[in-house]
Design an enzyme around this catalytic site. Structure first.
Site, PDB file in Angstrom:
ATOM      1  N   SER A   7      34.120  84.288 -80.181  1.00 55.75           N
ATOM      2  CA  SER A   7      35.571  84.429 -80.093  1.00 55.75           C
ATOM      3  C   SER A   7      36.002  84.922 -78.713  1.00 55.75           C
ATOM      4  O   SER A   7      35.828  84.228 -77.725  1.00 55.75           O
ATOM      5  CB  SER A   7      36.064  85.362 -81.211  1.00 55.75           C
ATOM      6  OG  SER A   7      37.457  85.319 -81.350  1.00 55.75           O
ATOM      7  N   ASP A  15      33.615  78.424 -66.094  1.00 54.79           N
ATOM      8  CA  ASP A  15      34.478  77.381 -65.527  1.00 54.79           C
ATOM      9  C   ASP A  15      34.859  77.682 -64.089  1.00 54.79           C
ATOM     10  O   ASP A  15      34.964  76.762 -63.257  1.00 54.79           O
ATOM     11  CB  ASP A  15      35.738  77.215 -66.382  1.00 54.79           C
ATOM     12  CG  ASP A  15      35.480  76.366 -67.627  1.00 54.79           C
ATOM     13  OD1 ASP A  15      34.316  76.029 -67.884  1.00 54.79           O
ATOM     14  OD2 ASP A  15      36.454  76.048 -68.347  1.00 54.79           O
ATOM     15  N   LYS A  52      33.104  79.854 -81.768  1.00 52.19           N
ATOM     16  CA  LYS A  52      34.380  80.052 -82.476  1.00 52.19           C
ATOM     17  C   LYS A  52      35.517  79.779 -81.485  1.00 52.19           C
ATOM     18  O   LYS A  52      35.837  80.607 -80.654  1.00 52.19           O
ATOM     19  CB  LYS A  52      34.494  81.463 -83.035  1.00 52.19           C
ATOM     20  CG  LYS A  52      35.780  81.706 -83.819  1.00 52.19           C
ATOM     21  CD  LYS A  52      35.763  83.085 -84.462  1.00 52.19           C
ATOM     22  CE  LYS A  52      37.036  83.315 -85.257  1.00 52.19           C
ATOM     23  NZ  LYS A  52      38.231  83.493 -84.406  1.00 52.19           N
TER      24      LYS A  52
END
Length: 405
Positions: A309, A320, A334
């Site tokens: 999460s 990224d 998740k």
């Protein structure tokens, strides 16, 4: 008692099923309303206030009052009606909370509570609840509980498949009382039962220290209200000690508040997108970092299968942007967001409201995030309460990577 539970659960599930498959029987003057209800059912619109549902509940209630042998816990029946409505969504992350369960959940993010000093995670496929962390010096450690223990019973009630928040509320209680907890432990043929005292537990979600080579280390156990200030204090202390590189440990961090994870990322990332969400209507909400601060030293982030999460939001943004190296094993996966809605009577519901995407547009739900450098933790220390630094091969790999930079 088991028959009673099954019957009550049957009512709860029945309410939802009835709403979806309401038949064509009309009740006298209610026929026109019934036609309208059928149109709603055909359109897929949830309609639990239809006359068919109301009449069926009344019919069942009449039979229970007239024939049911045992004493009726009316509050429990009512709670299971609400729980059944949410259970009918077939969403493992959605839940209805009683007043007590809602308060327990709020306590778990506010900094202190009367408990035993463990963190737990739940496999949403099997319903199995596992202890992922035992706080040092806690009643749980004193009693002999270990990370990796699978919780079988709390207070003589089987808990596999129960909502994790409910199980947490069962573990908590009045200060000084004890709670019996039965666990399955690898290598043991029978369940082990521990009577654990409840005491005030201060949640230290962040721990930090300086490693050799002026490499700072910060462990984040969960993203709670108190976590942001604890992290910023830890980072400042390490920088004052001359930190030249940083390891952030998110292993066994099951998530928490996205806002807390976002605030910490705002301190680390350059200006830009941290994460964005999209709801059922395609509405997009973005969380961004500003240009005021960013971390410009070598960085490594430790993750594993219990990193979920908000931890994955954190790890996904780091990956990224390419500002750090992820080390460890595949994360939980998740990629959806829940929101808790308080109700007027002090109860609450938690609903899945959106999907989240990493800055590059990746939704990792059911997939997880693959680390840049995959390293399995050595089996002989996997279930230890504390792992000696020299035996933590994942940590040592991160140190190696940062030293080379």
């Amino acid at each position: 008692m088991e028959n009673k539970k099954q019957f009550i659960r049957g009512i709860a599930v029945g309410v939802v099923i009835t709403a979806l498959v309401a038949g064509g029987v009309s009740f006298g003057s209610r026929a026109l309303t019934k036609v309208s209800d059928e149109k709603k059912a055909e359109s897929g619109e949830l309609n639990l206030t239809s006359t068919a549902v109301e009449d069926k509940i009344t019919e069942i209630e009449t039979l229970v009052q007239k024939y049911y042998l045992n004493e009726i816990d009316t509050e429990q029946v009512e709670n299971y009606l609400y729980k059944g409505m949410i259970a009918g969504l077939d969403d493992a992350y959605a839940a209805y909370y009683t007043k007590e369960e809602y308060q327990s959940m709020m306590d778990s993010t506010n900094g202190s509570y009367y408990g035993i000093g463990v963190e737990m995670s739940q496999n949403m496929t099997t319903g199995i609840i596992t202890i992922t962390r035992v706080f040092e010096g806690s009643p749980a450690e004193e009693a002999g509980l270990l990370p990796g223990d699978v919780i079988y019973k709390v207070q003589d009630t089987e808990v596999t498949g129960e909502d994790l928040t409910k199980v947490v509320s069962m573990v908590k209680g009045a200060e000084g009382t004890t709670v019996p907890i039965s666990v399955a432990r690898e290598g043991e043929s029978d369940y082990l039962t521990f009577d654990v005292e409840r005491r005030t537990i201060e949640i230290a979600t962040v721990e930090h220290r300086m490693l050799d080579g002026n490499i700072g280390y910060i462990s984040i156990a969960s993203f709670d209200d108190v976590t942001v200030n604890q992290f910023l204090t830890a980072l400042e202390d390490l920088e004052n000690q001359g930190e030249t590189a940083l390891i952030i440990d998110l292993r066994n961090n099951g998530g928490g508040l996205v806002s807390s994870a976002g605030s910490i990322l705002d301190r680390l990332l350059p200006e830009g997108l941290i994460v964005y969400t999209e709801d059922k209507y395609g509405n997009r909400e973005e969380l961004k970092s500003d240009a005021e601060n960013y971390f410009d030293k070598p960085l490594a982030v430790l993750v594993n299968g219990n990193s979920a999460s908000a931890s994955e939001i954190f790890a996904g943004a780091i990956k990224d942007y390419g500002i750090g190296t992820l080390v460890g094993t595949q994360t939980f996966g998740k990629g959806i967001v829940q929101k808790v809605y308080p109700l007027s009577d002090g109860t609450a519901v938690k609903l899945t409201v959106s999907k989240y995407y990493t800055p590059k547009g990746n939704n990792i739900h059911g997939i997880g995030i693959t680390p840049d450098v995959e390293v399995e933790l050595d089996a002989d220390v996997a279930n230890a309460i504390t792992i000696p630094e020299e035996k933590d091969n994942q940590l040592q790999k991160a140190v190696e990577i940062l030293t080379e930079k």
